[in-house]
Design a protein around this motif. Sequence first.
Motif, mmCIF file in Angstrom:
data_model
loop_
_atom_site.group_PDB
_atom_site.id
_atom_site.type_symbol
_atom_site.label_atom_id
_atom_site.label_comp_id
_atom_site.label_asym_id
_atom_site.label_seq_id
_atom_site.Cartn_x
_atom_site.Cartn_y
_atom_site.Cartn_z
ATOM 1 N N TYR A 71 52.604 31.921 77.371
ATOM 2 C CA TYR A 71 51.395 31.821 76.553
ATOM 3 C C TYR A 71 50.642 30.501 76.738
ATOM 4 N N VAL A 72 50.878 29.823 77.870
ATOM 5 C CA VAL A 72 50.132 28.611 78.219
ATOM 6 C C VAL A 72 49.421 28.870 79.533
ATOM 7 N N ARG A 73 48.123 28.545 79.573
ATOM 8 C CA ARG A 73 47.358 28.800 80.794
ATOM 9 C C ARG A 73 46.316 27.721 81.005
ATOM 10 N N ARG A 74 45.886 27.598 82.240
ATOM 11 C CA ARG A 74 44.776 26.705 82.582
ATOM 12 C C ARG A 74 43.499 27.521 82.573
ATOM 13 N N ASP A 75 42.454 26.937 81.999
ATOM 14 C CA ASP A 75 41.144 27.569 81.953
ATOM 15 C C ASP A 75 40.132 26.504 82.336
#
Length: 99
Positions: free
Chosen positions: A11-15
Amino acid sequence: DLPDLAVSDYYVRRDSGDIVATIHNIGTAPSGPFEAALFDAKGERMSSQRLESIPGSGDFVPKPVEVRFSGVDRSGAVRVVIDPDDDVEELYEGNNEAR
């Protein structure tokens, strides 16, 4: 009845230049206000945010909230830590960190 704040790598992402993490309360009690912090690979705190309470999941459905850390260098490892100073009494502390 206690809260259980949780985050996972899933549930961690780069945007673009941001790191976005979804935090869940999987405990039955509301979390109360808490801090989410972003650390770099060396363990240096890059940013932190104070978040409002997440309701408890008395209906067995985890309650999510999204936190966005803006202006993060696209390269390098980062770590999201929930309640880094252990201010919130929780059921389990082992799920408060994601990379």
